[in-house]
Design an enzyme around this catalytic site. Structure first.
Site, PDB file in Angstrom:
ATOM      1  NE  ARG A  23      -3.957  -2.158   2.018  1.00 49.16           N
ATOM      2  CZ  ARG A  23      -4.977  -2.280   2.842  1.00 49.16           C
ATOM      3  NH1 ARG A  23      -5.088  -1.464   3.859  1.00 49.16           N
ATOM      4  NH2 ARG A  23      -5.878  -3.210   2.646  1.00 49.16           N
ATOM      5  CG  ASP A  44     -13.800   5.755   7.647  1.00 44.02           C
ATOM      6  OD1 ASP A  44     -14.384   4.661   7.702  1.00 44.02           O
ATOM      7  OD2 ASP A  44     -12.548   5.835   7.537  1.00 44.02           O
TER       8      ASP A  44
HETATM    9  C1  LIG Z   1     -13.426  -2.637   7.587  1.00 43.05           C
HETATM   10  S1  LIG Z   1     -14.148  -1.030   7.489  1.00 43.05           S
HETATM   11  C2  LIG Z   1     -15.755  -1.348   8.187  1.00 43.05           C
HETATM   12  C3  LIG Z   1     -16.852  -0.673   7.394  1.00 43.05           C
HETATM   13  C4  LIG Z   1     -18.277  -0.945   7.882  1.00 43.05           C
HETATM   14  N1  LIG Z   1     -18.466  -0.504   9.229  1.00 43.05           N
HETATM   15  C5  LIG Z   1     -18.618  -2.404   7.744  1.00 43.05           C
HETATM   16  O1  LIG Z   1     -18.699  -3.119   8.749  1.00 43.05           O
HETATM   17  O2  LIG Z   1     -18.783  -2.862   6.613  1.00 43.05           O
HETATM   18  C6  LIG Z   1     -13.296  -0.187   8.823  1.00 43.05           C
HETATM   19  C7  LIG Z   1     -13.300   1.330   8.662  1.00 43.05           C
HETATM   20  O3  LIG Z   1     -12.827   1.895   9.877  1.00 43.05           O
HETATM   21  C8  LIG Z   1     -12.093   3.061   9.564  1.00 43.05           C
HETATM   22  N2  LIG Z   1     -11.205   3.400  10.697  1.00 43.05           N
HETATM   23  C9  LIG Z   1     -10.068   2.780  11.088  1.00 43.05           C
HETATM   24  N3  LIG Z   1      -9.531   3.396  12.147  1.00 43.05           N
HETATM   25  C10 LIG Z   1     -10.347   4.441  12.439  1.00 43.05           C
HETATM   26  C11 LIG Z   1     -10.319   5.470  13.429  1.00 43.05           C
HETATM   27  N4  LIG Z   1      -9.329   5.556  14.317  1.00 43.05           N
HETATM   28  N5  LIG Z   1     -11.320   6.383  13.431  1.00 43.05           N
HETATM   29  C12 LIG Z   1     -12.333   6.314  12.529  1.00 43.05           C
HETATM   30  N6  LIG Z   1     -12.406   5.380  11.562  1.00 43.05           N
HETATM   31  C13 LIG Z   1     -11.425   4.445  11.522  1.00 43.05           C
HETATM   32  C14 LIG Z   1     -11.352   2.686   8.291  1.00 43.05           C
HETATM   33  O4  LIG Z   1     -10.945   3.824   7.566  1.00 43.05           O
HETATM   34  C15 LIG Z   1     -12.384   1.835   7.554  1.00 43.05           C
HETATM   35  O5  LIG Z   1     -13.103   2.568   6.601  1.00 43.05           O
END
Ligand SMILES: C[S@@+](CC[C@H](N)C(=O)[O-])C[C@H]1O[C@@H](n2cnc3c(N)ncnc32)[C@H](O)[C@@H]1O
Length: 294
Positions: free
Chosen positions: A53, A164
């Site tokens: 990445r 996010d």
């Molecule tokens: C795997 S996705 C989950 C998406 C959705 N909630 C689902 O279950 O399909 C995890 C998301 O968490 C976000 N994320 C990771 N660390 C974070 C943080 N510290 N604060 C806010 N968002 C975060 C990532 O950018 C990503 O878009």
């Protein structure tokens, strides 16, 4: 509409010479930087993923090796601009429409009826927060389910906030354009009502209709922050598939901060693999990954 498939892809193009890899020291520096900002743990097993990445950022900044890129970031003033890109690069945004579909039944069978009964025949307005929203699939899935219910119950209205940490993925969420394949889990009747097709049939893309988008807003928010600029009377928080990236104390702290925004009797929904994390004195468990604030 430009290609959403391309925007959803986060991978690199031409490969680098196989000899180029991150040194132990540079991998640790990146892991510490990312962990400090986002809470996301990057153990040694994630090294190949991080290399893949970060390679894209290396090219974008005109650096010819990982060592040069890390020198630019950590010693040559690149940090301020690169940190956002690095977070965009290392976050895992995997999501789907109607992912873990049982939660949308909870929405239909418990969360909306609760809201309607509390309003005692008056106007009922439901507030939902998708707290790791990724590209918006979760927030728009919630919107589809709620819009369906609102069409049958005139006094019912709703608003959804998606947040996010990744600025790239939030831009996709606001745009609300998805490859046709990606919306396959949306039931046919909902596809007909809530998705519009590109005028160019070759594009194979769809967009969420404006009538649904007007119920959904997106905002940048880091779950690591000490406090969140979000209302204190949210009815349901979807916090799914993000806690898995954090260590235990961080998970507990994040859930604790989120609960400050849930009204008494409000719901917290975690990802199925995160169901144990919700164990808290203030939460009553209704189903393996569904909790109610007592
Ligand atoms: C795997 S996705 C989950 C998406 C959705 N909630 C689902 O279950 O399909 C995890 C998301 O968490 C976000 N994320 C990771 N660390 C974070 C943080 N510290 N604060 C806010 N968002 C975060 C990532 O950018 C990503 O878009």
């Amino acid at each position: 509409m430009a290609s959403a498939s391309a925007a959803l892809r986060k991978s690199q193009t031409a490969p680098l010479p196989p000899s180029d890899s991150l040194s132990d020291e540079d991998f640790l520096r990146i892991a510490e930087l990312v962990g400090g900002h986002t809470g996301i743990r990057l153990p040694a097993g994630k090294r190949t993923m991080v290399e893949g990445r970060i390679r894209k950022r290396m090219r974008a900044t005109g650096q010819s090796s990982f060592a040069d890129y890390c020198h630019y970031v950590f010693e040559d003033g690149g940090l301020a601009t690169e940190v956002t890109h690095m977070i965009d690069a290392v976050t895992t945004n995997k999501t789907d429409f109607f992912r873990e579909p049982e939660h949308f039944d909870v929405l239909r069978r418990h969360i909306v009826p609760d809201c309607l009964s509390r309003s005692r025949g008056g106007k009922a307005a439901l507030k939902v927060w998708s707290a790791a929203a990724s590209n918006g699939a979760e927030a728009y899935t919630i919107a589809m389910v709620l819009a369906d219910m609102a069409s049958r119950e005139r006094r019912f209205d709703f608003s959804i906030l998606g947040t996010d940490i990744s600025t790239d993925i939030l831009a996709q969420a606001r745009r609300a354009v998805y490859p046709a394949d990606f919306v396959a889990p949306v039931p046919a009747e909902m596809q007909r009502r809530y998705l519009m097709h590109s005028r160019d049939p070759a594009a194979r893309e769809v967009r969420i209709v404006p009538e649904l988008r007007r119920h959904v807003g997106f905002m940048h928010l880091n779950l690591m922050d000490d406090s969140y600029a979000v209302d204190g009377d949210v009815d349901a928080i979807f916090l799914r598939n993000v806690l898995i990236y954090f260590d235990k104390p961080t998970q507990v702290a994040v859930v604790g901060r989120l609960l400050r925004h849930l009204r008494p009797g409000g719901y917290l929904l975690l990802g199925h693999s995160e169901s144990m994390i919700g164990a808290s004195l203030r939460l009553k468990q209704l189903a393996p990954s569904v909790f109610k604030l007592v």
